[in-house]
Design an enzyme around this catalytic site. Structure first.
Site, PDB file in Angstrom:
ATOM      1  N   ARG A 125       0.828  -1.229   0.000  1.00 25.87           N
ATOM      2  CA  ARG A 125       0.000   0.000   0.000  1.00 25.87           C
ATOM      3  C   ARG A 125       0.850   1.262   0.000  1.00 25.87           C
ATOM      4  NH1 ARG A 125      -4.213  -2.092   4.444  1.00 25.87           N
ATOM      5  NH2 ARG A 125      -5.134  -3.768   3.215  1.00 25.87           N
TER       6      ARG A 125
ATOM      7  N   CYS B 276      -9.704  -2.330   5.482  1.00 22.67           N
ATOM      8  CA  CYS B 276     -11.173  -2.422   5.624  1.00 22.67           C
ATOM      9  C   CYS B 276     -11.740  -1.346   6.549  1.00 22.67           C
ATOM     10  CB  CYS B 276     -11.553  -3.808   6.133  1.00 22.67           C
ATOM     11  SG  CYS B 276     -10.547  -4.377   7.511  1.00 22.67           S
TER      12      CYS B 276
ATOM     13  N   LYS C  22      -3.057   3.147   9.591  1.00 21.67           N
ATOM     14  CA  LYS C  22      -3.642   2.895   8.262  1.00 21.67           C
ATOM     15  C   LYS C  22      -4.880   3.766   8.054  1.00 21.67           C
ATOM     16  CE  LYS C  22      -2.278  -1.967   8.304  1.00 21.67           C
ATOM     17  NZ  LYS C  22      -2.763  -3.315   8.574  1.00 21.67           N
TER      18      LYS C  22
ATOM     19  N   HIS D 184     -17.768  -3.370   9.907  1.00 25.08           N
ATOM     20  CA  HIS D 184     -17.055  -2.348  10.672  1.00 25.08           C
ATOM     21  C   HIS D 184     -17.905  -1.071  10.715  1.00 25.08           C
ATOM     22  CE1 HIS D 184     -13.720  -4.963  10.752  1.00 25.08           C
ATOM     23  NE2 HIS D 184     -12.894  -4.362   9.919  1.00 25.08           N
TER      24      HIS D 184
ATOM     25  N   ASN E 182     -16.815  -5.665   6.255  1.00 25.65           N
ATOM     26  CA  ASN E 182     -15.351  -5.701   6.148  1.00 25.65           C
ATOM     27  C   ASN E 182     -14.797  -6.787   5.251  1.00 25.65           C
ATOM     28  OD1 ASN E 182     -16.380  -7.087   8.643  1.00 25.65           O
ATOM     29  ND2 ASN E 182     -14.313  -7.915   8.661  1.00 25.65           N
ATOM     30  N   THR E 183     -15.433  -7.981   5.220  1.00 30.36           N
ATOM     31  CA  THR E 183     -14.837  -9.008   4.353  1.00 30.36           C
ATOM     32  C   THR E 183     -15.421  -8.965   2.942  1.00 30.36           C
ATOM     33  OG1 THR E 183     -16.386 -10.755   5.043  1.00 30.36           O
ATOM     34  CG2 THR E 183     -14.305 -10.588   6.257  1.00 30.36           C
TER      35      THR E 183
END
Ligand code: NAP
Length: 366
Positions: free
Chosen positions: A122, A162, A219, A257, A343-344
């Site tokens: 990233r 996420c 992050k 989330h 989130n997933t």
């Protein structure tokens, strides 16, 4: 149209399983190659996930019969590529950062594009961190990345953490409408599935909140600046604003989330009704190009005072929409609201698939 054969690295994990189910019946992509750690390699997929399948929906019978390869052995993927079984890979590996970066580089160097969920690349300046609605133009860095490394077919594109998915699109929508944010304070309540499997020990999670997730606050504060940045001199230059201060908490929720956001505008301050109208009208390239994984309505606003809630709202529009509620004035900044994203799905496999669709739409995958 023949489907593009794809591989999944980390296919047995929490995110890998989401890839497997979300790609079932995908109109463009077909899973033909699965890889994971040496622990799973050499087993049929059904055997490798036996006893640790996490989703209500199961995998298609032909997936259960695929042999799991060792993701560290790039030559296996190259052989599959030559047989027409793996045109590019989704990376959902959970390994050390340096190992992941080296492995993803090795796939790209061998001519296999990598669409990654991992955080390893990233901060590589010529690797785009994509949220398909926000910065589809960052794909323009891919030819520069390939040229700099001498890669002919392979490249690397990643998706962000996420934790930021729920607040990036509402902030972007407002900036596009002429109301950029200057300062933001965000408190996240992050689901247990965000930690992979087996993740956080149950005795730490039941009847509890853990006010620390390693690396997550950094992050949450910094990745948005790369996504809002621009390509300059062959690299992605970060934006200077908004300044973000994050608290990240692990809560006893399985998926989804939630974030509470306090936001100060840089200059012009819209009314609450104007903000809702901006969010309602928000669309990006995935919607105008009608990409298969794109949510029809990327931001859904709920007027009820007790929404969004993970259990009721995380699956909105295939788990790809952000659900917002509780927009109201802030006594310290300008506004505050609550936002939720799966989130997933949106934050991992669904977001990765949407990025692949974007890259195909732009001609980078064939
Ligand atoms: P996970 O459930 O722990 O799964 C990890 C996967 O990586 C498994 O397939 C595992 O294979 C494989 N693996 C582990 N060690 C390996 C090794 N040494 N060599 C090759 N393969 C190895 O993790 P996850 O939650 O799916 O996360 C996967 C990636 O997505 C991570 O980079 C994570 O940061 C990122 N991500 C996760 C989420 C989320 O909500 N969970 C959201 C965004 C991004 P075995 O099954 O054989 O051990």
């Amino acid at each position: 149209m023949a489907k593009i054969p794809v591989g999944i690295l980390g296919a047995t994990g929490m995110v890998g399983q989401q890839y497997i189910t979300l790609l079932n019946d995908h109109p463009w992509f077909e899973v033909r190659y699965v890889a994971a750690s040496p622990r799973s390699a050499g087993k049929k997929y059904a055997e490798a996930v036996s006893g640790r399948w996490h989703l209500a929906k199961t995998f298609a019978p032909h997936i259960g019969g695929l042999m799991v390869e060792d993701a560290n052995d790039v030559s296996r993927a190259v052989a599959a590529f030559k047989k027409g079984e793996c045109s590019f890979v989704f990376s959902a590996l959970e390994m050390g950062k340096d190992e992941t970066r080296a492995l993803e580089d090795a796939y790209a160097a061998e001519g296999i594009p990598v669409i990654s969920n991992a955080s390893a690349h990233r901060w590589t300046p010529d690797v785009p961190v994509l949220i398909a609605e926000i910065n589809p133009d960052h794909t323009d860095i891919i030819p520069i990345q390939k040229k700099a490394r001498g890669w002919d077919r392979g490249f690397i594109a990643v998706k962000p953490n996420c934790s930021i998915q729920s607040y990036m699109k509402p902030i972007h929508a407002l900036a596009q409408a002429g109301y950029p944010a200057q300062r933001i304070i965000v408190s996240t309540m992050q689901a247990i599935s965000g930690a992979g499997y087996p993740g956080v020990p149950s005795l730490d999670m039941i009847d509890n909140i853990v006010p620390y997730i390693g690396g997550e606050e950094e992050k949450s504060e910094k990745e948005p600046l790369k996504i809002f940045g621009s390509i300059e001199n062959g690299v992605i230059k970060n934006a200077d604003f908004p300044k973000i201060s994050a608290h990240c908490n692990r809560v006893p929720v399985t998926d989804g989330h939630t974030a509470c956001i306090n936001l100060e505008f840089a200059a012009k301050k819209p009314s609450l009704d104007e903000i809702k109208a901006v969010w309602y009208a928000y669309k990006g390239l995935p919607q105008t190009a009608d990409l298969p994984m794109a949510p029809k309505q990327p931001i859904i606003y709920r007027e009820e005072e007790n929404r969004p809630q993970p259990r009721k709202d995380r699956d909105a529009d295939k788990g790809m929409a952000v659900v917002i509620g509780r927009l109201r004035p802030c006594n310290v900044f300008d506004i505050r609201f609550t936002a939720l994203s799966h989130n997933t799905v949106r934050g991992a496999a669904g977001g990765g698939i949407l990025n692949a669709e974007l890259l195909k739409h732009k001609g980078y995958l064939s």
